[in-house]
Write an enzyme that holds these catalytic residues in place. Structure first.
Site, mmCIF file in Angstrom:
data_model
loop_
_atom_site.group_PDB
_atom_site.id
_atom_site.type_symbol
_atom_site.label_atom_id
_atom_site.label_comp_id
_atom_site.label_asym_id
_atom_site.label_seq_id
_atom_site.Cartn_x
_atom_site.Cartn_y
_atom_site.Cartn_z
ATOM 1 N N HIS A 145 1.527 4.337 -2.988
ATOM 2 C CA HIS A 145 1.473 5.801 -2.894
ATOM 3 C C HIS A 145 2.616 6.432 -3.698
ATOM 4 O O HIS A 145 2.432 7.443 -4.386
ATOM 5 C CB HIS A 145 1.581 6.251 -1.434
ATOM 6 C CG HIS A 145 0.290 6.211 -0.678
ATOM 7 N ND1 HIS A 145 -0.858 6.837 -1.105
ATOM 8 C CD2 HIS A 145 -0.019 5.623 0.513
ATOM 9 C CE1 HIS A 145 -1.825 6.642 -0.227
ATOM 10 N NE2 HIS A 145 -1.353 5.914 0.757
ATOM 11 N N HIS A 199 0.837 -1.206 0.000
ATOM 12 C CA HIS A 199 0.000 0.000 0.000
ATOM 13 C C HIS A 199 0.873 1.258 0.000
ATOM 14 O O HIS A 199 0.618 2.207 -0.761
ATOM 15 C CB HIS A 199 -0.910 -0.027 1.227
ATOM 16 C CG HIS A 199 -1.710 1.222 1.426
ATOM 17 N ND1 HIS A 199 -2.998 1.378 0.960
ATOM 18 C CD2 HIS A 199 -1.402 2.386 2.051
ATOM 19 C CE1 HIS A 199 -3.444 2.580 1.291
ATOM 20 N NE2 HIS A 199 -2.494 3.208 1.962
ATOM 21 N N GLU A 200 1.919 1.265 0.833
ATOM 22 C CA GLU A 200 2.785 2.442 0.916
ATOM 23 C C GLU A 200 3.593 2.622 -0.364
ATOM 24 O O GLU A 200 3.779 3.749 -0.838
ATOM 25 C CB GLU A 200 3.707 2.329 2.131
ATOM 26 C CG GLU A 200 2.976 2.293 3.466
ATOM 27 C CD GLU A 200 2.081 3.495 3.701
ATOM 28 O OE1 GLU A 200 2.450 4.607 3.254
ATOM 29 O OE2 GLU A 200 1.009 3.334 4.302
ATOM 30 N N GLU A 217 -6.018 7.151 -1.015
ATOM 31 C CA GLU A 217 -5.985 5.935 -0.203
ATOM 32 C C GLU A 217 -6.605 4.760 -0.955
ATOM 33 O O GLU A 217 -6.085 3.643 -0.924
ATOM 34 C CB GLU A 217 -6.718 6.166 1.123
ATOM 35 C CG GLU A 217 -5.961 7.013 2.117
ATOM 36 C CD GLU A 217 -4.717 6.309 2.643
ATOM 37 O OE1 GLU A 217 -4.751 5.085 2.831
ATOM 38 O OE2 GLU A 217 -3.706 6.991 2.848
#
Length: 259
Positions: A123, A119-120, A181
């Site tokens: 980004h 997920h990070e 997100e």
């Protein structure tokens, strides 16, 4: 001279359209090499301010998971485990990944840890920090902010570091938007599946997060999706992710990261 600067600024604005990995139009003013420099400087500051976990087993485990993920996207990535009890992780432009030791109490296996790190990384791949920095530049001080970023230790430079997702460390809370997100959830889910991690564990991760975090703000008052919404969206994306996962396993991508 002032009018000339304004002309330059508005010319930059007009040429700042970009497209995210999911096809969304983005507003981008910052050169990627400058974003990478900001990420590198922020990471140096983090390593100076926060204790680094020296446990060899913990470092080997986290590095194993992160390496399996970044092998899918390429580039050089630095991975550091910080001694911090908050269940958190982050990734920065320029190939920097930080994991708090407290995350391992919530992400209870390699697949759940891959969900967070993936997920990070998503980004970064989506250039969300650049998007936020560009919005901050446009709203606040124009070219003066661009110049301030070149000196990240200045007061304005530290303010801009908040766009990297390090607001808690710099005293500036600039969380990612709900759309960002959701994009990171989708891309992160696909990334972990392509690397051979079980995407279904992302649901269990958020159950753990919900149990660990207790109450959270009502969704419409928050910039982040609620845990329930997040889990529902992940479930909708799961069939595609599972197809990717099965293909990865068939290609013998079978991470074995032992805690």
């Amino acid at each position: 001279m002032k009018n000339c600067l304004l002309c330059v600024f508005f010319a930059l604005v007009l040429s700042a359209c970009a497209t995210s990995p999911l096809g969304r139009t983005q507003f981008m003013l910052m050169p990627e090499d400058q974003m990478a420099a900001m990420g590198a400087q922020a990471f140096v500051n983090m390593k100076q301010q926060m204790p680094i976990d020296q446990n060899p087993q913990t470092n080997q485990y986290v590095t194993c998971v992160a390496r399996a993920l970044v092998n899918e996207v390429g580039g050089q990535w630095e991975i550091v485990v910080f001694q911090d009890e908050t269940p958190n992780a982050f990734a920065l432009p320029g190939g920097k990944i930080g994991v708090h030791s407290g995350l391992l109490r919530v992400a209870r296996n390699q697949d759940q840890l891959a969900a967070v790190i993936g997920h990070e990384i998503a980004h970064v791949l989506s250039r969300h920090s650049n998007e936020r920095a560009s919005q901050e530049i446009a709203v606040q001080q124009g070219l003066n902010v661009v110049q301030a970023i070149a000196n990240p230790t200045s007061q304005t430079g530290q303010l801009m570091m908040g766009v990297l997702g390090l607001g808690a460390q710099y005293g500036v809370l600039m969380p990612y938007s709900r759309m960002q997100e959701s994009e990171a959830d989708l891309l992160g889910l696909e990334l972990m599946a392509r690397a051979g991690f079980d995407p279904q564990q992302s649901i269990d991760l958020w159950i753990n997060m919900e149990q660990a975090g207790g109450g959270q703000p009502v969704e419409f008052l928050s910039t982040h999706p609620s845990h329930a919404t997040r889990m529902q969206e992940l479930k909708q994306l799961m069939p595609k992710a599972m197809d990717m996962y099965r293909s990865a396993r068939a290609a013998r991508k079978t991470p074995q990261c032992d805690r």
